[in-house]
Design an enzyme around this catalytic site. Sequence first.
Site, PDB file in Angstrom:
ATOM      1  N   LEU A 234       3.190  -6.223   4.758  1.00 25.77           N
ATOM      2  CA  LEU A 234       2.542  -6.457   3.471  1.00 25.77           C
ATOM      3  C   LEU A 234       3.270  -7.572   2.760  1.00 25.77           C
ATOM      4  CD1 LEU A 234       0.588  -5.757   1.221  1.00 25.77           C
ATOM      5  CD2 LEU A 234       2.214  -4.028   0.447  1.00 25.77           C
ATOM      6  N   ASP A 235       2.567  -8.690   2.547  1.00 26.77           N
ATOM      7  CA  ASP A 235       3.134  -9.866   1.889  1.00 26.77           C
ATOM      8  C   ASP A 235       4.479 -10.244   2.483  1.00 26.77           C
ATOM      9  OD1 ASP A 235       4.373 -10.819  -1.342  1.00 26.77           O
ATOM     10  OD2 ASP A 235       3.390 -12.002   0.189  1.00 26.77           O
ATOM     11  N   PRO A 236       4.473 -10.722   3.722  1.00 26.99           N
ATOM     12  CA  PRO A 236       5.726 -11.003   4.393  1.00 26.99           C
ATOM     13  C   PRO A 236       6.611 -11.981   3.663  1.00 26.99           C
ATOM     14  CG  PRO A 236       3.863 -11.969   5.578  1.00 26.99           C
ATOM     15  CD  PRO A 236       3.297 -11.058   4.539  1.00 26.99           C
TER      16      PRO A 236
ATOM     17  N   GLY B 132       5.609 -12.892  -1.837  1.00 28.57           N
ATOM     18  CA  GLY B 132       4.949 -13.427  -3.009  1.00 28.57           C
ATOM     19  C   GLY B 132       5.745 -14.563  -3.597  1.00 28.57           C
TER      20      GLY B 132
END
Length: 590
Positions: free
Chosen positions: A281-283, A286
């Site tokens: 998840l969102d490596p 962000g």
Amino acid sequence: MSTERKILLLGSGFVAGPAVEYILRRPENHLTIACRRVAAVEALTKQFSRAKSESLDVTNEAALDEIISRHDLVISLIPYTYHPLVIKSAIKFGKNVVTTSYVSPAMKEFHDAAVEKDLIIMNEIGLDPDIFDVESKNSIHRFFFFDLNFSNSTMSTERKILLLGSGFVAGPAVEYILRRPENHLTIACRRVAAVEALTKQFSRAKSESLDVTNEAALDEIISRHDLVISLIPYTYHPLVIKSAIKFGKNVVTTSYVSPAMKEFHDAAVEKDLIIMNEIGLDPAGGKIISFISYCGGLPAPECSNNPLGYKFSWSSRGVLLALRNSAKFYKDGKIVEIPGTELMSSAKPYLIYPAFAFLSYPNRDSTPFKEFYNIPEAQNIVRGTLRYQGFTDFVKVLVKIGLLDDSNQNYLQFNSPEISWRDIIAKVLSTSNHTEEGLREAIKSTITENEISEGEIERILKGFKWLGLFSDKPVRRCGTLLDTLCATLEGKMQYEEGERDMVILQHKFEIELKDGTRETWTSTLLEYGKPPGPSAMATTVGTPCGIAAQLILDGVIKKRGVLAPYIPEINNPIIAELEKEGIKVREEKL
């Protein structure tokens, strides 16, 4: 190394001790401490058989050239205004330099000359928010979900998996992988101690030490495994992928596909390999939309027993002059500027731990750090100072009545008639009433209504009396109001024997994930002095300085030019060594 290394340390301040101790752990290092007053460092040099002292005036160009020419590396702990003289001489003789100061414009001018001569001029080494890697927050990984099935059927053949990295992502990944009995895992990272607690939880997990920039070592460990999971910073993924393709191994990363990684696509296809990226998840974690960093060098709470809640471990003049600096920072995407006359009024409470009552105010110009830290989306960027409550109001009154004025005053010259603080205060306030009560009223008249509470004003006036500012005893005249005040403060506000200081530093990051949700993370350092040993300030400035010097001597830092620790190539080895010394930050998600 067995070759003798000759190191020159310029300066005699309190920072020198930890730097000297660290450097002389290596038997090949020999140290010369050069300063104007040799007597100031004799006690230090006598502790070490490979240390000596020499007298030096750094403004004497010939003397500076001569001593630098005899050494292999220069550590400059003198005031930053003299660093250009040192750097100029060092470049002339092809010597690397380490300082603890910010890179001034005058120092920056030597960058090209240093690069041309393949030299390192390493700056900003010591207690500073920058030493704790901001860029790593750009690659914070959150939740890590992936399936490492090698086929659709359950396999009984042993599979050897290599996991590179030791961050908090590793735990969930390890637990998931080792649910399968055929999977055996090696966690490889620079600091094995960082993953020992994790590997001890699993019978089929072990750890190995690895520097991924060592091509031979990376090749050797990858060749022994069936699949590689890379959780290290994305800048190192191309090294991993190159080696994995060489030995026909699949790779999984949590990072976006960078141009450098994309270049391996055809080679991977040709070898029928999978280089799987952007897993999780969102490596990339962000984007950083807010970076707030505050730092304070303070007495430990039990030693903050004076009206300012402060004691001097370095130049009182430097401390007081910093209180007049203007400040500049980003707030909500806009640049905010605070003139020096309003700096203390801008102070606000800042909570780190409930046990501490801190006030914070911005420190100089924070705006360049948007570029330095590569955080272009950040709407808030502030680097500032922490003090205990009560400090800023007290200083505000000192400023109002003019005691931080550094212009020469005839009545404060060495050969002028004796004068008391009572008479000085009356003079600066233009009052004929020299009594304590008269001076108290005159001071109150300078404070705007509702600017400071009545209770706080009374506390400040009691503090003035404690400092002797209402006394009729002659003062030590030092030419200016600022320097005369410094002499008084240094006499009253030094650390007593057995008292300890404290250093507290906190970075606060607000990160916006790809789905629009936000997370706030903090990275906090709390360090106490260890009487009768070095102070916390000396340790957190001197030890990194010694580490940087040794890394340069050992050839670990490859970059050249006038540098600051803003990139992992420089930060990571320094942080690793700091953690070995017990200097480490605590990271938390709020």
